[in-house]
Design an enzyme around this catalytic site. Structure first.
Site, PDB file in Angstrom:
ATOM      1  N   GLU A 123       7.545   5.025  17.103  1.00 62.95           N
ATOM      2  CA  GLU A 123       6.733   4.055  16.353  1.00 62.95           C
ATOM      3  C   GLU A 123       6.110   4.721  15.140  1.00 62.95           C
ATOM      4  OE1 GLU A 123       5.874   1.319  15.584  1.00 62.95           O
ATOM      5  OE2 GLU A 123       5.629  -0.107  17.204  1.00 62.95           O
ATOM      6  N   ASP A 127      -2.220   0.850  16.589  1.00 63.17           N
ATOM      7  CA  ASP A 127      -3.669   0.612  16.437  1.00 63.17           C
ATOM      8  C   ASP A 127      -4.234   0.059  17.746  1.00 63.17           C
ATOM      9  OD1 ASP A 127      -2.659  -1.956  15.864  1.00 63.17           O
ATOM     10  OD2 ASP A 127      -3.277  -1.914  13.782  1.00 63.17           O
ATOM     11  N   PHE A 146      -6.243   0.505   6.139  1.00 63.90           N
ATOM     12  CA  PHE A 146      -4.880  -0.013   6.037  1.00 63.90           C
ATOM     13  C   PHE A 146      -4.047   0.935   5.187  1.00 63.90           C
ATOM     14  CE2 PHE A 146      -1.305  -2.625   4.949  1.00 63.90           C
ATOM     15  CZ  PHE A 146      -1.078  -3.308   6.135  1.00 63.90           C
TER      16      PHE A 146
HETATM   17  N1  HPA Z   1      -0.421  -0.400   7.640  1.00 63.10           N
HETATM   18  C1  HPA Z   1       0.755  -1.048   7.816  1.00 63.10           C
HETATM   19  N2  HPA Z   1       1.081  -1.654   8.939  1.00 63.10           N
HETATM   20  C2  HPA Z   1       0.192  -1.583   9.955  1.00 63.10           C
HETATM   21  C3  HPA Z   1      -1.018  -0.915   9.830  1.00 63.10           C
HETATM   22  C4  HPA Z   1      -1.350  -0.309   8.613  1.00 63.10           C
HETATM   23  O1  HPA Z   1      -2.440   0.303   8.421  1.00 63.10           O
HETATM   24  N3  HPA Z   1      -1.665  -1.021  11.021  1.00 63.10           N
HETATM   25  C5  HPA Z   1      -0.838  -1.738  11.827  1.00 63.10           C
HETATM   26  N4  HPA Z   1       0.277  -2.078  11.204  1.00 63.10           N
HETATM   27 MG    MG Z   2       5.553  -0.135  13.875  1.00 62.78          MG
END
Ligand code: HPA
Ligand code: MG
Length: 268
Positions: free
Chosen positions: A178, A182, A234
């Protein structure tokens, strides 16, 4: 097989990026000009990502590789789309560890041209003494989450992209690859779904583990292996997108308000 979601005892060598870490100014890096104005800062430069991925590959190799004459393969499962870059980098490092531990194919008999050596130079690569080797199988999946009306509280997932999941997973060591975890709810649902395939083992490697603070505790599923623990921001780049953009941005960056506005979408 034990519960793959019970990770209390997992020790990690991950690099921890604290909440008060000051990311790097984008002006100090080479970024594509069409993305530079959308980047607030560089959180992890590409070189550091790749170096850490090399170390992760060594950790994984040490865990699974064996000196058996016919070592069992590890099934690497790329969770599309966002983990494609991490998957490629990790797979290459694991592949290199195997080639480094194998000797050259026997040279052709002296004087004979290489293409006409009576077959003596073919297929005779032998492992170096004491080599620990790990053949790799690669699978590519997409995971769609939904809330099952029968169990309103827990996510469930559908796995797409496999012709025959039993063939892919049964009796095998499986490593889910992965890009980021989160809340980890989707990953936990994926692991629950995979239980039906009677794997020898299943673990998760994630390039990033996002620290989500809720109250006084960190709320997240913790992967078995991860590269970096990052603050709750993000991030984009190195395969990771915002509404499908920025996957081809080389460094892992924090997006700014202009980028969020530029590629905002009304679609759910
Ligand atoms: N960025 C991009 N995709 C994501 C993120 C992120 O911070 N967190 C969960 N998916
Ligand atoms: Mg992913």
């Amino acid at each position: 097989m034990g519960d793959p979601t019970d990770l209390k005892s997992v020790k990690s060598s991950a690099i921890v990026i604290p909440d008060d870490f000051r990311p790097y100014p984008p002006g100090s890096f080479c970024l594509p000009s069409f993305y530079a104005k959308d980047v607030e800062s560089v959180l992890i430069p590409e070189g550091l990502l790749r170096d850490r991925i090399k170390a992760l590959a060594r950790e994984i190799h040490a865990k699974y590789a064996s000196t058996d004459e016919e070592p069992a393969p590890l099934v690497l499962v790329c969770v599309l789309k966002s983990s494609f870059k991490f998957f490629c980098a990790l797979q290459l490092e694991l592949e290199l560890l195997n080639t480094e531990q194998s000797q050259l194919i026997a040279p052709p008999v002296s004087g004979a041209p290489y293409h006409n050596n009576g077959g003596q130079g073919n297929g005779t690569a032998i492992p170096s003494a004491g080599a620990r080797l790990l053949p790799l199988l690669c699978e590519f999946i997409r995971v769609k989450s939904y809330v099952n009306t029968n169990s309103a509280t827990e996510n469930e997932v559908k796995i797409q992209g496999l012709a025959d999941p039993v063939e892919a997973f049964a009796q095998k060591d499986v490593l889910i690859v992965e890009d980021i975890i989160d809340s980890g709810r989707t990953m936990q649902a994926l692991l629950r779904n995979l239980q039906q395939y009677n794997m020898k083992s299943v673990r998760v490697v994630s390039m990033l583990w996002k620290r989500l603070i809720q109250g006084n505790s960190v709320s997240s599923f913790r992967p078995h292996f991860h590269g970096f623990e990052i603050p709750d921001r993000f991030v984009i780049g190195f395969g990771m997108d915002y509404n499908e953009r920025y996957r081809d941005l080389n460094h892992l960056c924090i997006i700014n308000a202009a980028g969020i506005a530029r590629y905002a979408t009304n679609q759910p």
